[in-house]
Design a protein around this motif. Structure first.
Motif, PDB file in Angstrom:
ATOM      1  N   VAL A 139       0.836  -1.198   0.000  1.00  0.00           N
ATOM      2  CA  VAL A 139       0.000   0.000   0.000  1.00  0.00           C
ATOM      3  C   VAL A 139       0.873   1.251   0.000  1.00  0.00           C
ATOM      4  O   VAL A 139       0.673   2.178  -0.797  1.00  0.00           O
ATOM      5  N   VAL A 140       1.855   1.292   0.892  1.00  0.00           N
ATOM      6  CA  VAL A 140       2.706   2.477   1.013  1.00  0.00           C
ATOM      7  C   VAL A 140       3.523   2.704  -0.259  1.00  0.00           C
ATOM      8  O   VAL A 140       3.578   3.824  -0.786  1.00  0.00           O
ATOM      9  N   SER A 141       4.146   1.659  -0.782  1.00  0.00           N
ATOM     10  CA  SER A 141       4.980   1.821  -1.980  1.00  0.00           C
ATOM     11  C   SER A 141       4.154   2.220  -3.194  1.00  0.00           C
ATOM     12  O   SER A 141       4.566   3.086  -3.985  1.00  0.00           O
ATOM     13  N   THR A 142       2.954   1.630  -3.349  1.00  0.00           N
ATOM     14  CA  THR A 142       2.097   1.983  -4.486  1.00  0.00           C
ATOM     15  C   THR A 142       1.591   3.406  -4.360  1.00  0.00           C
ATOM     16  O   THR A 142       1.549   4.162  -5.344  1.00  0.00           O
ATOM     17  N   ALA A 143       1.193   3.795  -3.157  1.00  0.00           N
ATOM     18  CA  ALA A 143       0.699   5.152  -2.946  1.00  0.00           C
ATOM     19  C   ALA A 143       1.786   6.177  -3.255  1.00  0.00           C
ATOM     20  O   ALA A 143       1.533   7.207  -3.899  1.00  0.00           O
ATOM     21  N   ARG A 144       3.002   5.917  -2.810  1.00  0.00           N
ATOM     22  CA  ARG A 144       4.096   6.840  -3.091  1.00  0.00           C
ATOM     23  C   ARG A 144       4.348   6.951  -4.595  1.00  0.00           C
ATOM     24  O   ARG A 144       4.601   8.043  -5.114  1.00  0.00           O
ATOM     25  N   GLN A 145       4.270   5.826  -5.293  1.00  0.00           N
ATOM     26  CA  GLN A 145       4.500   5.843  -6.734  1.00  0.00           C
ATOM     27  C   GLN A 145       3.411   6.625  -7.463  1.00  0.00           C
ATOM     28  O   GLN A 145       3.695   7.382  -8.393  1.00  0.00           O
ATOM     29  N   VAL A 146       2.163   6.453  -7.032  1.00  0.00           N
ATOM     30  CA  VAL A 146       1.048   7.169  -7.672  1.00  0.00           C
ATOM     31  C   VAL A 146       1.187   8.672  -7.446  1.00  0.00           C
ATOM     32  O   VAL A 146       0.980   9.475  -8.366  1.00  0.00           O
ATOM     33  N   VAL A 147       1.540   9.080  -6.245  1.00  0.00           N
ATOM     34  CA  VAL A 147       1.738  10.511  -5.967  1.00  0.00           C
ATOM     35  C   VAL A 147       2.881  11.049  -6.831  1.00  0.00           C
ATOM     36  O   VAL A 147       2.789  12.139  -7.403  1.00  0.00           O
ATOM     37  N   ALA A 148       3.945  10.275  -6.948  1.00  0.00           N
ATOM     38  CA  ALA A 148       5.075  10.705  -7.784  1.00  0.00           C
ATOM     39  C   ALA A 148       4.651  10.836  -9.243  1.00  0.00           C
ATOM     40  O   ALA A 148       5.023  11.801  -9.930  1.00  0.00           O
ATOM     41  N   ASN A 149       3.849   9.890  -9.729  1.00  0.00           N
ATOM     42  CA  ASN A 149       3.395   9.929 -11.122  1.00  0.00           C
ATOM     43  C   ASN A 149       2.431  11.081 -11.392  1.00  0.00           C
ATOM     44  O   ASN A 149       2.259  11.495 -12.539  1.00  0.00           O
ATOM     45  N   SER A 150       1.783  11.573 -10.350  1.00  0.00           N
ATOM     46  CA  SER A 150       0.832  12.675 -10.523  1.00  0.00           C
ATOM     47  C   SER A 150       1.529  13.998 -10.791  1.00  0.00           C
ATOM     48  O   SER A 150       0.905  14.964 -11.251  1.00  0.00           O
ATOM     49  N   GLY A 151       2.821  14.057 -10.483  1.00  0.00           N
ATOM     50  CA  GLY A 151       3.552  15.305 -10.645  1.00  0.00           C
ATOM     51  C   GLY A 151       3.349  16.275  -9.506  1.00  0.00           C
ATOM     52  O   GLY A 151       3.812  17.424  -9.555  1.00  0.00           O
ATOM     53  N   LEU A 152       2.661  15.847  -8.463  1.00  0.00           N
ATOM     54  CA  LEU A 152       2.387  16.703  -7.315  1.00  0.00           C
ATOM     55  C   LEU A 152       3.448  16.506  -6.242  1.00  0.00           C
ATOM     56  O   LEU A 152       4.068  15.450  -6.149  1.00  0.00           O
ATOM     57  N   GLY A 153       3.599  17.517  -5.423  1.00  0.00           N
ATOM     58  CA  GLY A 153       4.426  17.367  -4.240  1.00  0.00           C
ATOM     59  C   GLY A 153       3.620  16.684  -3.155  1.00  0.00           C
ATOM     60  O   GLY A 153       2.383  16.799  -3.109  1.00  0.00           O
ATOM     61  N   ALA A 154       4.290  15.965  -2.274  1.00  0.00           N
ATOM     62  CA  ALA A 154       3.577  15.253  -1.207  1.00  0.00           C
ATOM     63  C   ALA A 154       2.755  16.213  -0.359  1.00  0.00           C
ATOM     64  O   ALA A 154       1.686  15.852   0.150  1.00  0.00           O
ATOM     65  N   HIS A 155       3.225  17.458  -0.218  1.00  0.00           N
ATOM     66  CA  HIS A 155       2.500  18.432   0.602  1.00  0.00           C
ATOM     67  C   HIS A 155       1.176  18.848  -0.034  1.00  0.00           C
ATOM     68  O   HIS A 155       0.307  19.405   0.649  1.00  0.00           O
ATOM     69  N   GLU A 156       1.006  18.610  -1.341  1.00  0.00           N
ATOM     70  CA  GLU A 156      -0.234  18.993  -2.007  1.00  0.00           C
ATOM     71  C   GLU A 156      -1.344  17.973  -1.802  1.00  0.00           C
ATOM     72  O   GLU A 156      -2.505  18.259  -2.083  1.00  0.00           O
ATOM     73  N   VAL A 157      -1.003  16.785  -1.351  1.00  0.00           N
ATOM     74  CA  VAL A 157      -2.012  15.762  -1.049  1.00  0.00           C
ATOM     75  C   VAL A 157      -2.453  15.989   0.390  1.00  0.00           C
ATOM     76  O   VAL A 157      -1.710  15.732   1.339  1.00  0.00           O
ATOM     77  N   ALA A 158      -3.679  16.483   0.550  1.00  0.00           N
ATOM     78  CA  ALA A 158      -4.138  16.925   1.863  1.00  0.00           C
ATOM     79  C   ALA A 158      -4.672  15.806   2.729  1.00  0.00           C
ATOM     80  O   ALA A 158      -4.636  15.896   3.960  1.00  0.00           O
ATOM     81  N   HIS A 159      -5.173  14.729   2.097  1.00  0.00           N
ATOM     82  CA  HIS A 159      -5.859  13.706   2.888  1.00  0.00           C
ATOM     83  C   HIS A 159      -5.833  12.375   2.146  1.00  0.00           C
ATOM     84  O   HIS A 159      -5.791  12.355   0.913  1.00  0.00           O
ATOM     85  N   ALA A 160      -5.854  11.293   2.883  1.00  0.00           N
ATOM     86  CA  ALA A 160      -5.920   9.956   2.298  1.00  0.00           C
ATOM     87  C   ALA A 160      -7.059   9.187   2.942  1.00  0.00           C
ATOM     88  O   ALA A 160      -7.316   9.326   4.139  1.00  0.00           O
ATOM     89  N   VAL A 161      -7.744   8.384   2.130  1.00  0.00           N
ATOM     90  CA  VAL A 161      -8.838   7.547   2.621  1.00  0.00           C
ATOM     91  C   VAL A 161      -8.617   6.123   2.139  1.00  0.00           C
ATOM     92  O   VAL A 161      -8.360   5.900   0.950  1.00  0.00           O
ATOM     93  N   VAL A 162      -8.698   5.177   3.060  1.00  0.00           N
ATOM     94  CA  VAL A 162      -8.551   3.764   2.744  1.00  0.00           C
ATOM     95  C   VAL A 162      -9.911   3.090   2.811  1.00  0.00           C
ATOM     96  O   VAL A 162     -10.636   3.228   3.796  1.00  0.00           O
ATOM     97  N   GLY A 163     -10.257   2.370   1.753  1.00  0.00           N
ATOM     98  CA  GLY A 163     -11.442   1.528   1.752  1.00  0.00           C
ATOM     99  C   GLY A 163     -11.014   0.078   1.910  1.00  0.00           C
ATOM    100  O   GLY A 163     -10.155  -0.404   1.160  1.00  0.00           O
ATOM    101  N   THR A 164     -11.577  -0.610   2.870  1.00  0.00           N
ATOM    102  CA  THR A 164     -11.168  -1.978   3.150  1.00  0.00           C
ATOM    103  C   THR A 164     -12.372  -2.825   3.540  1.00  0.00           C
ATOM    104  O   THR A 164     -13.338  -2.304   4.090  1.00  0.00           O
ATOM    105  N   PRO A 165     -12.343  -4.112   3.250  1.00  0.00           N
ATOM    106  CA  PRO A 165     -13.391  -4.984   3.796  1.00  0.00           C
ATOM    107  C   PRO A 165     -13.335  -4.942   5.326  1.00  0.00           C
ATOM    108  O   PRO A 165     -12.281  -4.686   5.912  1.00  0.00           O
ATOM    109  N   GLY A 166     -14.466  -5.204   5.949  1.00  0.00           N
ATOM    110  CA  GLY A 166     -14.514  -5.232   7.402  1.00  0.00           C
ATOM    111  C   GLY A 166     -14.934  -3.906   8.002  1.00  0.00           C
ATOM    112  O   GLY A 166     -15.323  -2.972   7.310  1.00  0.00           O
TER     113      GLY A 166
END
Length: 286
Positions: A139-166
């Motif tokens: 999850v962490v490695s994929t999320a970091r890669q997606v943010v990097a591919n977006s061209g955004l700085g990490a500071h521009e991502v204000a919030h994260a939401v995880v959807g999970t079973p349970g």
């Protein structure tokens, strides 16, 4: 009766904990205008004044503050048949970005979206993790890669939401009832992801998030009471009542997969009979 000038308890209780002030009034007006622009589309200052009941100077002041904060931008002009050309204002979708993470037994899907819901970058990867720790790493490695591919700085991502079973237990910081994800109920996994991503992170049931999305953008829009049934590896349901998720006292509302299946010993519960895997298995038997 007052003694020694003391105020009776009933009077003390009646006092507001946080008295109203001008700053709060300004922020309330700004939120009112921002909500109106997000739900009703671009509008001029005069139109906003008519629809909200605020004075034109108040609307102008609030819009200036929103524009300075980067939340609102000019979105063109409107030329009426009579009168002056009016400047239109709209929310700026680039004012912030959200990271969405959908965790399933077979797939992990991660996306970055702007405030209008426009997807900026996305990745769908096979979930080949064999332990909860390996899944958290994925999850962490994929999320970091997606943010990097977006061209955004990490500071521009204000919030994260995880959807999970349970059902996520906020007190114990763990997921309950994620039967198809072995080890996923271990405490501390989401704390670890939160720390490694460095982004405020919420955890919700995947069917609940799907219901909220369908209510916001799909066929459930405007419904007073809306139910969404999710059939996949398991079975779930999300309920939106008056525009808000209905989760029940302990977050288990909508967990219909655990309802007993009457008249049969096996399958023992509804999920065993009608989930995606159950349907495929039943088809193979014929």
């Amino acid at each position: 009766m007052r003694e020694n000038g003391a105020m009776p308890a009933s009077d003390a209780i009646a006092q507001p904990e946080q008295p109203w002030n001008r700053q709060r009034l300004r922020s309330t007006n700004e939120r009112l205008l921002l909500d109106r622009l997000r739900t009703g589309g671009a509008a001029s200052r005069a139109q906003l004044a008519r629809e909200t009941g605020l004075s034109k100077p108040t609307v102008s002041s609030a819009l200036a503050a929103l524009e300075e904060a980067g939340l609102v931008r000019e979105a063109g002009t409107h030329a009426p048949e009579r009168g002056r050309v009016a400047v239109l204002y709209a929310p700026d979708p680039a004012a912030g970005y959200a990271l969405g993470i959908d965790i399933g037994r077979s797939w992990l899907r991660v996306a970055v979206a702007d405030l209008d819901g426009g997807v900026v970058a996305r990745a769908d990867v096979r979930n080949r993790a064999r332990s909860s720790g390996a899944m958290a790493d994925l999850v962490v490695s994929t999320a970091r890669q997606v943010v990097a591919n977006s061209g955004l700085g990490a500071h521009e991502v204000a919030h994260a939401v995880v959807g999970t079973p349970g059902v996520y237990d906020g007190e114990r910081r763990r997921v309950r009832y994620a039967m198809h994800l072995p080890g996923w109920g271990r405490a501390g996994l989401f704390d670890r992801m939160r720390e490694e991503l460095g982004i405020p992170l919420e955890v919700h049931n995947d069917a609940n998030l799907a219901a909220l999305g369908e209510y916001t953008y799909g066929v459930g829009a405007g419904s007073r009471l809306f139910a969404y049934i999710l059939i996949g590896t398991g079975l779930g349901m999300g309920v939106v009542s008056e525009g808000r998720l209905f989760t029940g006292a302990r977050g288990g509302a909508g967990e219909i997969g655990f309802l007993p299946w009457p008249g049969l010993q096996k399958p023992e519960k509804l999920e065993d009979a009608v989930s995606g895997e159950a349907v495929v298995e039943a088809a193979r038997q014929f």
